[in-house]
Design a protein around this motif. Structure first.
Motif, PDB file in Angstrom:
ATOM      1  N   ILE A 123      -4.813  26.353   8.780  1.00  0.00           N
ATOM      2  CA  ILE A 123      -3.835  25.331   8.381  1.00  0.00           C
ATOM      3  C   ILE A 123      -4.546  24.005   8.073  1.00  0.00           C
ATOM      4  N   ARG A 124      -5.470  23.605   8.927  1.00  0.00           N
ATOM      5  CA  ARG A 124      -6.146  22.310   8.708  1.00  0.00           C
ATOM      6  C   ARG A 124      -6.904  22.319   7.380  1.00  0.00           C
ATOM      7  N   SER A 125      -7.591  23.438   7.084  1.00  0.00           N
ATOM      8  CA  SER A 125      -8.382  23.416   5.846  1.00  0.00           C
ATOM      9  C   SER A 125      -7.467  23.418   4.624  1.00  0.00           C
ATOM     10  N   SER A 126      -6.321  24.093   4.718  1.00  0.00           N
ATOM     11  CA  SER A 126      -5.455  24.124   3.527  1.00  0.00           C
ATOM     12  C   SER A 126      -4.796  22.756   3.303  1.00  0.00           C
ATOM     13  N   LEU A 127      -4.689  21.950   4.354  1.00  0.00           N
ATOM     14  CA  LEU A 127      -4.021  20.650   4.185  1.00  0.00           C
ATOM     15  C   LEU A 127      -4.992  19.499   3.885  1.00  0.00           C
ATOM     16  N   LEU A 128      -6.271  19.764   4.063  1.00  0.00           N
ATOM     17  CA  LEU A 128      -7.248  18.691   3.867  1.00  0.00           C
ATOM     18  C   LEU A 128      -7.247  18.165   2.423  1.00  0.00           C
ATOM     19  N   VAL A 169     -12.010  12.589  10.021  1.00  0.00           N
ATOM     20  CA  VAL A 169     -12.241  13.753   9.160  1.00  0.00           C
ATOM     21  C   VAL A 169     -11.745  13.571   7.716  1.00  0.00           C
ATOM     22  N   VAL A 170     -10.502  13.140   7.580  1.00  0.00           N
ATOM     23  CA  VAL A 170      -9.917  13.135   6.224  1.00  0.00           C
ATOM     24  C   VAL A 170     -10.487  12.000   5.375  1.00  0.00           C
ATOM     25  N   PHE A 171     -10.579  10.805   5.964  1.00  0.00           N
ATOM     26  CA  PHE A 171     -11.129   9.669   5.221  1.00  0.00           C
ATOM     27  C   PHE A 171     -12.245   8.992   6.039  1.00  0.00           C
ATOM     28  N   PRO A 172     -13.368   9.691   6.236  1.00  0.00           N
ATOM     29  CA  PRO A 172     -14.424   9.118   7.082  1.00  0.00           C
ATOM     30  C   PRO A 172     -15.019   7.829   6.508  1.00  0.00           C
ATOM     31  N   GLU A 220      -1.241  34.462   4.599  1.00  0.00           N
ATOM     32  CA  GLU A 220      -0.446  35.068   3.529  1.00  0.00           C
ATOM     33  C   GLU A 220       0.740  34.149   3.172  1.00  0.00           C
ATOM     34  N   CYS A 221       1.426  33.637   4.212  1.00  0.00           N
ATOM     35  CA  CYS A 221       2.607  32.786   3.982  1.00  0.00           C
ATOM     36  C   CYS A 221       2.236  31.483   3.283  1.00  0.00           C
ATOM     37  N   LEU A 222       1.051  30.952   3.612  1.00  0.00           N
ATOM     38  CA  LEU A 222       0.662  29.666   3.027  1.00  0.00           C
ATOM     39  C   LEU A 222       0.560  29.744   1.499  1.00  0.00           C
ATOM     40  N   LYS A 223       0.342  30.957   0.995  1.00  0.00           N
ATOM     41  CA  LYS A 223       0.266  31.126  -0.468  1.00  0.00           C
ATOM     42  C   LYS A 223       1.609  30.815  -1.121  1.00  0.00           C
ATOM     43  N   PHE A 239       0.855  -1.190   0.000  1.00  0.00           N
ATOM     44  CA  PHE A 239       0.000   0.000   0.000  1.00  0.00           C
ATOM     45  C   PHE A 239       0.896   1.247   0.000  1.00  0.00           C
ATOM     46  N   VAL A 240       0.330   2.366  -0.448  1.00  0.00           N
ATOM     47  CA  VAL A 240       1.038   3.644  -0.332  1.00  0.00           C
ATOM     48  C   VAL A 240       0.870   4.131   1.108  1.00  0.00           C
ATOM     49  N   TYR A 241       1.892   4.799   1.649  1.00  0.00           N
ATOM     50  CA  TYR A 241       1.852   5.242   3.038  1.00  0.00           C
ATOM     51  C   TYR A 241       1.735   6.768   3.108  1.00  0.00           C
ATOM     52  N   LEU A 242       0.719   7.249   3.815  1.00  0.00           N
ATOM     53  CA  LEU A 242       0.579   8.690   4.013  1.00  0.00           C
ATOM     54  C   LEU A 242       0.826   9.034   5.480  1.00  0.00           C
ATOM     55  N   ASP A 243       1.902   9.803   5.719  1.00  0.00           N
ATOM     56  CA  ASP A 243       2.243  10.253   7.073  1.00  0.00           C
ATOM     57  C   ASP A 243       1.739  11.690   7.213  1.00  0.00           C
ATOM     58  N   SER A 244       0.503  11.845   7.718  1.00  0.00           N
ATOM     59  CA  SER A 244      -0.077  13.204   7.751  1.00  0.00           C
ATOM     60  C   SER A 244       0.627  14.090   8.774  1.00  0.00           C
ATOM     61  N   GLY A 245       1.200  13.481   9.828  1.00  0.00           N
ATOM     62  CA  GLY A 245       1.941  14.262  10.824  1.00  0.00           C
ATOM     63  C   GLY A 245       3.116  14.984  10.170  1.00  0.00           C
ATOM     64  N   ALA A 246       3.752  14.319   9.192  1.00  0.00           N
ATOM     65  CA  ALA A 246       4.906  14.923   8.509  1.00  0.00           C
ATOM     66  C   ALA A 246       4.473  16.187   7.775  1.00  0.00           C
ATOM     67  N   ILE A 247       3.259  16.176   7.265  1.00  0.00           N
ATOM     68  CA  ILE A 247       2.753  17.347   6.526  1.00  0.00           C
ATOM     69  C   ILE A 247       2.542  18.517   7.504  1.00  0.00           C
ATOM     70  N   TYR A 248       1.939  18.225   8.676  1.00  0.00           N
ATOM     71  CA  TYR A 248       1.760  19.290   9.684  1.00  0.00           C
ATOM     72  C   TYR A 248       3.113  19.787  10.197  1.00  0.00           C
ATOM     73  N   ARG A 249       4.054  18.862  10.330  1.00  0.00           N
ATOM     74  CA  ARG A 249       5.397  19.248  10.783  1.00  0.00           C
ATOM     75  C   ARG A 249       6.071  20.156   9.750  1.00  0.00           C
ATOM     76  N   ALA A 250       5.907  19.816   8.467  1.00  0.00           N
ATOM     77  CA  ALA A 250       6.566  20.597   7.415  1.00  0.00           C
ATOM     78  C   ALA A 250       6.015  22.033   7.400  1.00  0.00           C
ATOM     79  N   VAL A 251       4.703  22.174   7.583  1.00  0.00           N
ATOM     80  CA  VAL A 251       4.124  23.517   7.614  1.00  0.00           C
ATOM     81  C   VAL A 251       4.653  24.268   8.836  1.00  0.00           C
TER      82      VAL A 251
END
Ligand code: DC
Length: 227
Positions: free
Chosen positions: A104-109, A131-134, A61-64, A30-42
């Motif tokens: 941040i949560r909505s931009s990463l969803l 939330v992400v994959f109910p 503004e920065c998220l753009k 399977f493909v692995y998604l580490d969502s914590g890494a995404i929050y950490r990167a932001v």
């Protein structure tokens, strides 16, 4: 057409979810998604720009200017590989503050859902099943007592020669639990239909074995129902 499977593994810091999800994904292809890494990167991106978690309009503004990419288990921020840098104690300390913010949560969803891209997926984090994959095919929630989780995290940091005391790691774990579980948006809670597995007294191999069995049993059950 083959229906792609989504398995979610949620749980608190140090519950073993990353190590388990990585191994299970590899063994099942399977493909692995580490969502914590995404929050950490932001978080790292905003810390590097000295943007406070209280300054929501600056964050917006920065998220753009943020381009996040996940490729071959490596994570890139505007082209820079930050896979190692996102595991620092500074990011550990701040990530719960930034990840509680709706902006941040909505931009990463959408980004997290896009990564699924019709592939069998093991998605790991805090709100994958809620939330992400109910509609995930199978939801697992790993838990373990705080001391056990702190010991695991501390050993991991020692192996990477990070200079931090056990007490500080323990304190950070308790703080993060508190913030992740009590935030308003997507708090850390098991989905109603999640299977809860306590890993406190289990080795990594034992948890991996149990999770693989749960996934295989689920696949078999679906096959029987479809037959
Ligand atoms: O899984 P981790 O410890 O690397 O996650 C780091 C932080 O990211 C965690 O303390 C809270 C946040 N996070 C989140 O809010 N939602 C997720 N799905 C995954 C992580």
């Amino acid at each position: 057409m083959k229906k792609c499977k989504i398995i979610t593994i949620d749980g608190p810091a140090g519950s073993g979810k990353s190590s388990v999800a990585k191994r299970v994904a590899r063994e099942l292809g399977f493909v692995y998604l580490d969502s914590g890494a995404i929050y950490r990167a932001v978080t790292l991106f905003l810390l590097q720009r000295s943007v406070s978690p209280n300054d929501v309009s600056k964050i917006e503004e920065c998220l753009k200017d943020l381009d996040l990419e996940v490729k071959d288990q490596q994570i890139y921020v505007n082209g820079e590989n930050v896979t190692e840098a996102i595991r620092s104690p500074q990011v550990d300390e701040m990530v719960s503050l930034y990840s509680a913010l709706p902006v941040i949560r909505s931009s990463l969803l959408a980004l997290q859902r896009e990564l699924q891209d019709c592939q069998d997926l093991i998605a790991e984090g805090r709100d994958m099943g809620t939330v992400v994959f109910p509609d995930a095919d199978l939801k697992i929630f790993l838990k373990a007592d705080a001391k056990t989780r702190a010991i695991r995290r501390w050993k991991e940091l020692m192996e990477r020669e990070v200079d931090i005391s056990f007490d500080d790691v323990y304190y950070q774990i308790i703080q993060r639990d508190e913030k992740d579980s009590n935030r308003e948006l997507s708090p850390l809670i098991p989905a109603e239909d999640a299977i809860i597995l306590d890993t406190s007294d289990l080795t990594l191999d034992e948890v991996v074995e149990r999770v693989i069995k749960l996934v295989k049993d689920h696949i078999e059950q679906v096959k029987r129902c479809d037959a």
